[in-house]
Design a protein around this motif. Sequence first.
Motif, PDB file in Angstrom:
ATOM      1  N   THR A  15       0.825  -1.218   0.000  1.00 31.91           N
ATOM      2  CA  THR A  15       0.000   0.000   0.000  1.00 31.91           C
ATOM      3  C   THR A  15       0.862   1.272   0.000  1.00 31.91           C
ATOM      4  N   GLY A  16       2.150   1.111  -0.296  1.00 31.63           N
ATOM      5  CA  GLY A  16       3.041   2.269  -0.207  1.00 31.63           C
ATOM      6  C   GLY A  16       3.330   2.651   1.224  1.00 31.63           C
ATOM      7  N   CYS A  17       3.319   1.659   2.108  1.00 33.17           N
ATOM      8  CA  CYS A  17       3.527   1.870   3.551  1.00 33.17           C
ATOM      9  C   CYS A  17       5.019   1.796   3.859  1.00 33.17           C
ATOM     10  N   TYR A  18       5.553   2.861   4.411  1.00 35.29           N
ATOM     11  CA  TYR A  18       6.992   2.892   4.693  1.00 35.29           C
ATOM     12  C   TYR A  18       7.383   1.773   5.655  1.00 35.29           C
ATOM     13  N   LYS A  19       6.573   1.556   6.662  1.00 35.29           N
ATOM     14  CA  LYS A  19       6.896   0.567   7.695  1.00 35.29           C
ATOM     15  C   LYS A  19       6.981  -0.846   7.111  1.00 35.29           C
ATOM     16  N   TRP A  20       6.055  -1.180   6.199  1.00 32.58           N
ATOM     17  CA  TRP A  20       5.984  -2.530   5.650  1.00 32.58           C
ATOM     18  C   TRP A  20       6.690  -2.670   4.311  1.00 32.58           C
ATOM     19  N   ASP A  21       6.674  -1.647   3.492  1.00 32.87           N
ATOM     20  CA  ASP A  21       7.171  -1.783   2.123  1.00 32.87           C
ATOM     21  C   ASP A  21       8.616  -1.340   1.944  1.00 32.87           C
ATOM     22  N   GLU A  22       9.212  -0.718   2.975  1.00 31.00           N
ATOM     23  CA  GLU A  22      10.619  -0.335   2.860  1.00 31.00           C
ATOM     24  C   GLU A  22      11.501  -1.579   2.737  1.00 31.00           C
ATOM     25  N   THR A  23      11.087  -2.661   3.401  1.00 31.58           N
ATOM     26  CA  THR A  23      11.741  -3.958   3.227  1.00 31.58           C
ATOM     27  C   THR A  23      10.860  -4.785   2.299  1.00 31.58           C
ATOM     28  N   PRO A  24      11.267  -5.008   1.057  1.00 28.69           N
ATOM     29  CA  PRO A  24      10.351  -5.560   0.056  1.00 28.69           C
ATOM     30  C   PRO A  24      10.018  -7.035   0.222  1.00 28.69           C
ATOM     31  N   GLU A  25      10.822  -7.776   0.973  1.00 28.34           N
ATOM     32  CA  GLU A  25      10.588  -9.215   1.058  1.00 28.34           C
ATOM     33  C   GLU A  25       9.311  -9.517   1.843  1.00 28.34           C
ATOM     34  N   ASP A  26       8.514 -10.433   1.340  1.00 31.41           N
ATOM     35  CA  ASP A  26       7.347 -10.904   2.080  1.00 31.41           C
ATOM     36  C   ASP A  26       7.803 -11.667   3.315  1.00 31.41           C
ATOM     37  N   VAL A  28       8.392 -10.562   6.390  1.00 29.44           N
ATOM     38  CA  VAL A  28       9.068  -9.808   7.447  1.00 29.44           C
ATOM     39  C   VAL A  28       8.009  -9.121   8.310  1.00 29.44           C
ATOM     40  N   ILE A  29       8.141  -9.248   9.623  1.00 32.15           N
ATOM     41  CA  ILE A  29       7.249  -8.549  10.542  1.00 32.15           C
ATOM     42  C   ILE A  29       7.945  -7.263  10.977  1.00 32.15           C
ATOM     43  N   PRO A  30       7.402  -6.095  10.642  1.00 30.85           N
ATOM     44  CA  PRO A  30       8.054  -4.840  11.016  1.00 30.85           C
ATOM     45  C   PRO A  30       7.613  -4.381  12.405  1.00 30.85           C
ATOM     46  N   MET A  31       8.568  -4.212  13.303  1.00 27.80           N
ATOM     47  CA  MET A  31       8.299  -3.716  14.661  1.00 27.80           C
ATOM     48  C   MET A  31       9.232  -2.536  14.927  1.00 27.80           C
ATOM     49  N   TRP A  32       9.330  -1.660  13.926  1.00 29.35           N
ATOM     50  CA  TRP A  32      10.309  -0.584  13.995  1.00 29.35           C
ATOM     51  C   TRP A  32       9.646   0.777  13.896  1.00 29.35           C
ATOM     52  N   LEU A 343      16.672  -9.358  11.264  1.00 32.87           N
ATOM     53  CA  LEU A 343      16.028  -9.204   9.956  1.00 32.87           C
ATOM     54  C   LEU A 343      16.336 -10.384   9.040  1.00 32.87           C
ATOM     55  N   LYS A 344      17.609 -10.775   8.971  1.00 33.67           N
ATOM     56  CA  LYS A 344      18.009 -11.828   8.035  1.00 33.67           C
ATOM     57  C   LYS A 344      17.602 -13.217   8.507  1.00 33.67           C
ATOM     58  N   GLU A 345      17.781 -13.480   9.803  1.00 35.56           N
ATOM     59  CA  GLU A 345      17.545 -14.832  10.317  1.00 35.56           C
ATOM     60  C   GLU A 345      16.149 -15.007  10.898  1.00 35.56           C
ATOM     61  N   GLY A 346      15.607 -13.939  11.473  1.00 35.79           N
ATOM     62  CA  GLY A 346      14.305 -14.052  12.123  1.00 35.79           C
ATOM     63  C   GLY A 346      13.163 -13.446  11.344  1.00 35.79           C
ATOM     64  N   ARG A 347      13.498 -12.686  10.304  1.00 37.64           N
ATOM     65  CA  ARG A 347      12.476 -12.030   9.488  1.00 37.64           C
ATOM     66  C   ARG A 347      11.608 -11.107  10.358  1.00 37.64           C
TER      67      ARG A 347
END
Length: 393
Positions: A15-26, A28-32, A343-347
């Motif tokens: 949706t063009g969401c910085y929190k979710w779409d800044e990291t393009p890989e499906d 990943v749970i963003p908690m940042w 990010l890399k190991e735990g997504r």
Amino acid sequence: MQIYDFDTPVTRRGTGCYKWDETPEDGVIPMWVADMDFKTSPAIIDALHRRVEHGVFGYTLVPDSYYDAVISWFKHRHQWTIDRSWIQYTSGVVPALSVIVKAFTEPGHKVIVQTPVYNCFFSSIRNNGCEVVCSPLISHSSPLTYEMDFADLEEKASDERTKLLILCNPHNPAGRVWSREELARVYNICKEHGVIVVSDEIHNELTYRGNRYVPYGTVDEGLENAIVCTSPSKSFNTAGLQIANIICSKAEWREKIDRAINQNEVCDVNPFGVVALQAAYNESEEWLDQLCEYIYSNYEALSDFFAEHLPQLAFTPLEGTYLVWVDISATHISADELTERLLKEGRVQVNSGTMYDPACGQHFIRINIACPRSQMMEGLRRIAMVINGLTEH
């Protein structure tokens, strides 16, 4: 009483969401990034629908009803009386901080921040040619808590080149809600040394279990030596609508701020932000109260999870905000390395503490828990998998 739903996940990826779409890989749970994964108040959504249906989105004249909403909200909810003439709108609290620094300093002046603290404070100061002066908070263990170092603050405020203190009230990332007594000591120190207090109160509605937000304007009554910045954006999840207010009582100071606002070209605001603020302050208090209960329940679930699965890590009690500050010293790796491995190991994506304090922040991460509980718990499980994998070796 209407019961609001904070458990149902909302799809934000794509949706063009910085929190979710800044990291393009499906996956990943963003908690940042500090916004919430909840839909905003239904009253705000309804008000925005009505505005969209009008179909014309030209330049916006901010109406009297906007000012009335701000004044009524702070009087009713926080017992702070604001005069209509004190309110200057702008596009966000960060632009507000930048224009205030621009208005009241010259290059080479000093501005105090109390670290660890929100990273944009540093850029707002440096971008205006000023020097960041850190007054580190004092940390205590068992539990991990923070308090202001008033002796250090006074020493740094006494420097004649120091012009401003940017106060974070409530504090991000330490989660403190400063008491009236603490703010009164800040007031006395800064008034004595002629340092203007600029209070960022963007997290003001997000407080829990007896911790009451104290508007700085009720400590420095009349705002004789302070300027307050507020926005509904954090509390009602409307950051993308870009609306904030600078509260300043002195006409000559407002002239300086207005000049800096125009120099920085942040004088025009989004028509949807104007509509959303009024719906938030006039119609969304019940939603907000239930939101705060839900977020604190998330924090209690996090506390139980850490006690069982990550007992080696300390974290701050959550008095305010939805951001948990976690001491990762027991991992024996830096915050930057840990966030990369998470990010890399735990997504799962969290913030490195070095963003908020390059010195002691290397031993901390910041976790955003403003999301459906099922999503938070999965994120915590991934964090525990990576961290326990480290400590087992």
